[in-house]
Design an enzyme around this catalytic site. Structure first.
Site, short mmCIF file in Angstrom:
data_model
loop_
_atom_site.label_atom_id
_atom_site.label_comp_id
_atom_site.label_asym_id
_atom_site.label_seq_id
_atom_site.Cartn_x
_atom_site.Cartn_y
_atom_site.Cartn_z
N CYS A 141 0.83 -1.22 0.00
CA CYS A 141 0.00 0.00 0.00
C CYS A 141 0.85 1.25 0.00
O CYS A 141 0.63 2.17 -0.78
CB CYS A 141 -0.93 -0.01 1.21
SG CYS A 141 -1.97 1.47 1.31
N CYS A 186 -1.58 1.69 -3.05
CA CYS A 186 -2.64 2.69 -2.96
C CYS A 186 -2.13 4.10 -2.69
O CYS A 186 -2.70 5.06 -3.21
CB CYS A 186 -3.67 2.28 -1.92
SG CYS A 186 -3.02 1.54 -0.42
N LYS A 221 -0.19 5.47 -5.88
CA LYS A 221 -1.16 5.50 -6.97
C LYS A 221 -2.16 6.63 -6.78
O LYS A 221 -2.52 7.32 -7.74
CB LYS A 221 -1.87 4.15 -7.04
CG LYS A 221 -2.88 4.03 -8.16
CD LYS A 221 -3.42 2.61 -8.22
CE LYS A 221 -4.04 2.22 -6.90
NZ LYS A 221 -4.51 0.82 -6.89
N TYR A 244 -9.52 -3.07 -10.40
CA TYR A 244 -9.32 -1.69 -9.98
C TYR A 244 -7.96 -1.16 -10.40
O TYR A 244 -7.83 0.02 -10.78
CB TYR A 244 -9.52 -1.56 -8.46
CG TYR A 244 -8.47 -2.19 -7.60
CD1 TYR A 244 -7.41 -1.45 -7.11
CD2 TYR A 244 -8.55 -3.53 -7.25
CE1 TYR A 244 -6.44 -2.02 -6.31
CE2 TYR A 244 -7.58 -4.12 -6.44
CZ TYR A 244 -6.53 -3.36 -5.98
OH TYR A 244 -5.57 -3.94 -5.19
N GLU A 288 -7.74 2.10 -12.78
CA GLU A 288 -7.13 3.29 -12.19
C GLU A 288 -5.97 3.79 -13.04
O GLU A 288 -5.86 4.99 -13.32
CB GLU A 288 -6.67 2.98 -10.76
CG GLU A 288 -7.84 2.88 -9.79
CD GLU A 288 -7.45 2.41 -8.41
OE1 GLU A 288 -8.25 2.59 -7.48
OE2 GLU A 288 -6.35 1.86 -8.24
N HIS A 333 -27.23 21.62 1.27
CA HIS A 333 -27.30 22.16 -0.09
C HIS A 333 -26.39 23.39 -0.24
O HIS A 333 -26.26 24.19 0.68
CB HIS A 333 -28.75 22.57 -0.38
CG HIS A 333 -28.98 23.10 -1.75
ND1 HIS A 333 -29.02 22.28 -2.86
CD2 HIS A 333 -29.17 24.36 -2.20
CE1 HIS A 333 -29.24 23.03 -3.92
NE2 HIS A 333 -29.33 24.29 -3.55
N GLU A 342 -25.94 15.51 -1.02
CA GLU A 342 -27.35 15.67 -0.65
C GLU A 342 -28.24 14.74 -1.45
O GLU A 342 -29.37 14.43 -1.03
CB GLU A 342 -27.79 17.12 -0.84
CG GLU A 342 -27.92 17.57 -2.26
CD GLU A 342 -28.45 19.01 -2.38
OE1 GLU A 342 -29.50 19.29 -1.81
OE2 GLU A 342 -27.76 19.83 -3.04
#
Length: 449
Positions: free
Chosen positions: A43, A48, A51, A179, A183, A438, A443
């Protein structure tokens, strides 16, 4: 004299191994850890973290273009320098490696910066030839990229090497549909490379909801990424100018400058000496463990990707912590693998938690699906037609939310908080009762109809 040199010897200083070593030491155990590369594991070093930094860098391609619609005057075409991004990312990796090392040392964990293998139930051999003994051995060596063999396959690279490229390739062919493949397809595409993604089947990101993955495929193709489905490598030939000639089934030969294989990762158990201790493996080479991460050998445990339970860094960390609690704090602990959120940092990113619509229909029968298909406010002003998609799946009988999936700007950041609600078993009515914040994209989660 003590019966063993250590209470715990950890093989592999990735996320799971480091957490297990640190927490065990905090509970009073005498701990050592061996790592043949850098502290931090996949990682931090080659996964991760670097990346995600490349993803941030690639995002500027669109951000700088959109900025003009927001009044920013940018003279000429922005100039991108791959070497600057690469070197800054690698420098950050080194910084984190140092931080992980400091954490271990601050907890009096002895670090061996070399390979270690198992010689027996309580014995570990270091690459230097020395042998150490431990009451407990924890294997946390992670997983390694799967590299298929075919004519010319030696010319391809894996995700391990992609962070160290000397220059940005003009034409990239990526094999895979998970993934990692998607990616890096987004990263290279936004940095200016021509990208082709080759997959053996006709489905990308199989574990995600079909509506979400179909939307990513549509957007990726609009951005100029080519897809070759139901195709496998026939050969790769290196040409005199350094480029490669690639042939996959059903397609004409294609000239590219880089071939990246991203067809999955396999548990890194080969050559560890597990057979010497009688540790059982499954048919994929993963270490078999029980709910407390114990192997069939009482003194040997394993956590993280090497067990192939769930290949995610946060899961490895939880497994490492649970191991320490169980073995050194007299607090038997297990990990709950139900309803784990996950994300793909594609362009745009997607995220999901719980059941997909297909899984829910198969398991529950009667479900209700709520969707919001919209353009983010920023995209509207930037005249970018890219649309986000939020999807909620509920049990029709109880109103309980069983799945939440989304694709769009900042989807993983939004889903992390929403995943708490799904894990807690909240209902669609609970979401409806929350006043919308908002104007935000998030939302939409409380406005779904």
């Amino acid at each position: 004299m003590a019966e063993f040199d250590y209470d715990l010897f950890v093989i592999g200083a990735g996320s799971g191994g480091v957490r297990a070593a640190r927490v065990s030491a905090a509970f009073g155990a005498k701990v050592a850890i061996a790592e043949e590369h850098k502290v931090g594991g996949t990682c931090v070093i080659r996964g991760c973290v670097p990346k995600k930094l490349l993803v941030y860098g690639a995002h500027f391609a669109e951000d700088l273009k959109d900025a003009r619609k927001f009044g920013w005057k940018l003279d000429g075409k922005p100039d991108f320098d791959w070497a600057t991004l690469r070197d800054n990312v690698l420098a950050e990796v080194d910084r984190i490696n140092g931080a992980y090392t400091d954490t271990l040392e601050n907890h009096d964990v002895e670090i061996f910066k070399e390979r270690a293998t198992i010689e027996g139930p309580n014995s570990v051999k270091l690459a230097s030839g020395e042998t150490r003994t431990a009451k407990h051995i924890l294997v946390a060596t992670g997983a390694w990229p799967h590299m298929p063999e075919f004519q010319g396959s030696e010319h391809a690279i894996s995700s391990n090497e992609v962070f160290h490229l000397e220059k940005l390739p003009g034409r990239v062919l990526i094999a895979g549909a998970g993934y990692i493949a998607n990616e890096f397809a987004g990263i290279f595409n936004k940095l200016g490379s021509k990208v082709t993604l080759v997959n053996r089947s006709d489905v990308i990101l199989r574990q995600y909801d079909q509506s979400i993955r179909d939307r990513l495929l549509q957007i990726s193709m609009t951005k100029g990424i080519d897809f070759c489905f139901n195709a496998e490598f026939e050969y790769i030939e290196k040409q005199e100018d350094g480029s490669f000639l690639v042939k996959v089934t059903g397609e004409e030969e294609k000239e590219v400058d880089l071939i990246l294989i991203a067809t999955g990762r396999r548990p890194k158990t080969e050559g560890l000496g597990l057979d010497a201790a009688g540790v059982a493996l499954d048919d994929k080479g993963a270490i078999k463990v029980d709910e407390y991460s114990k192997t069939n050998v009482d003194s040997i445990y394993a956590v993280g990707d090497v067990t192939d339970r769930v290949q995610l860094t946060p899961v490895a960390i939880r497994e490492g912590h649970a191991f320490a609690e169980t073995v050194f704090n007299d607090n038997p602990s297990t990990v709950d693998y139900d309803c784990i959120p996950s994300a793909v940092f594609s362009h745009p990113p997607l995220a999901g938690v719980g059941m997909t619509e297909g899984e829910a229909r198969n398991q529950l029968g009667s479900v209700k699906v709520y969707q919001s298909d919209f353009r983010a406010m920023k995209n509207v002003l930037a005249e970018r037609n890219e649309r986000a998609l939020y999807k909620m799946i509920t049990d029709a009988d109880t109103d309980r939310i069983v799945g939440l999936h989304m694709i769009g700007p900042d989807a993983p950041e939004i889903l992390q908080a929403a995943a708490v609600a799904v894990k807690a078993g909240l209902t669609k009515t609970d979401f409806d009762n929350v006043v919308a914040l908002h104007p935000t994209m998030a939302e939409e989660l409380v406005l779904l109809r």
